[in-house]
Design a protein around this motif. Structure first.
Motif, PDB file in Angstrom:
ATOM      1  N   LEU A  98     -98.832 -19.508 -54.446  1.00  0.00           N
ATOM      2  CA  LEU A  98     -98.263 -18.210 -54.102  1.00  0.00           C
ATOM      3  C   LEU A  98     -96.960 -18.385 -53.332  1.00  0.00           C
ATOM      4  O   LEU A  98     -96.871 -19.207 -52.428  1.00  0.00           O
ATOM      5  N   TRP A 154     -97.057 -11.379 -51.291  1.00  0.00           N
ATOM      6  CA  TRP A 154     -97.365 -12.566 -52.096  1.00  0.00           C
ATOM      7  C   TRP A 154     -97.017 -12.314 -53.560  1.00  0.00           C
ATOM      8  O   TRP A 154     -97.431 -11.291 -54.130  1.00  0.00           O
ATOM      9  N   TYR A 155     -96.304 -13.238 -54.164  1.00  0.00           N
ATOM     10  CA  TYR A 155     -96.129 -13.270 -55.621  1.00  0.00           C
ATOM     11  C   TYR A 155     -96.769 -14.565 -56.122  1.00  0.00           C
ATOM     12  O   TYR A 155     -96.611 -15.605 -55.496  1.00  0.00           O
ATOM     13  N   PHE A 156     -97.438 -14.477 -57.256  1.00  0.00           N
ATOM     14  CA  PHE A 156     -98.055 -15.663 -57.866  1.00  0.00           C
ATOM     15  C   PHE A 156     -97.010 -16.440 -58.667  1.00  0.00           C
ATOM     16  O   PHE A 156     -96.267 -15.854 -59.459  1.00  0.00           O
TER      17      PHE A 156
END
Length: 158
Positions: A98, A154-156
């Protein structure tokens, strides 16, 4: 990097609920209370479970469904008590990398969106591939904590 970090999270169980057709702020309020009742004993074993952080909210672009989640404490990860509320469920999130941006203060849905936009811009500028159609908000503090608050988006990583 100075304005974000890349974290590796292991597979873990979360207790979650999906609130549909509300504003993000109202979804967070309703979702929090559903999950709070679960940890207060509204589960098949009628056990109280410690409150954990962060409280996350899955935000999908163009969607008014919000998934609110509490991390299941380590002592319950192997066998979390099943919820008795049909709107609450246990989910297993697979291990993932993440991209995380942290910020302080009281986080509103608008502030989370602003921080997510800033993180997305930075990741694009640095050529980092990520899933752009959704992000998570993560709140770490009780509403009663006034100073040194900690929030994240959060970005994956793809």
């Amino acid at each position: 990097a100075k304005d974000y970090e890349l974290r590796q999270y292991e597979t873990a169980k979360w207790v979650s609920t999906v609130i549909r057709g509300e504003t993000q702020k109202e979804a967070m309020r309703q979702g929090f209370w559903k999950l709070f009742h679960y940890i207060q004993g509204k589960n098949e074993k009628e056990v109280k479970i410690d409150m954990t952080v962060p409280v996350t909210c899955l935000v999908k672009s163009g969607c008014t469904d919000f998934k609110i989640s509490f991390f299941v404490p380590f002592e319950h990860q192997d066998c979390p008590p099943q919820p008795t509320d049909s709107d609450v469920f246990i989910e297993e999130r697979k291990a993932a990398a993440l991209f995380v941006r942290s910020f302080g203060g009281f986080a509103s849905p608008e502030k989370y969106a602003e921080e997510a936009d800033a993180l997305a811009r930075t990741l694009r500028n640095r050529g980092q591939p990520f899933h752009e159609d959704f992000f998570y908000t993560a709140g770490y503090d009780s509403p009663f904590k006034l100073f040194n608050r900690h929030n994240e988006v959060w970005y994956f990583r793809k």
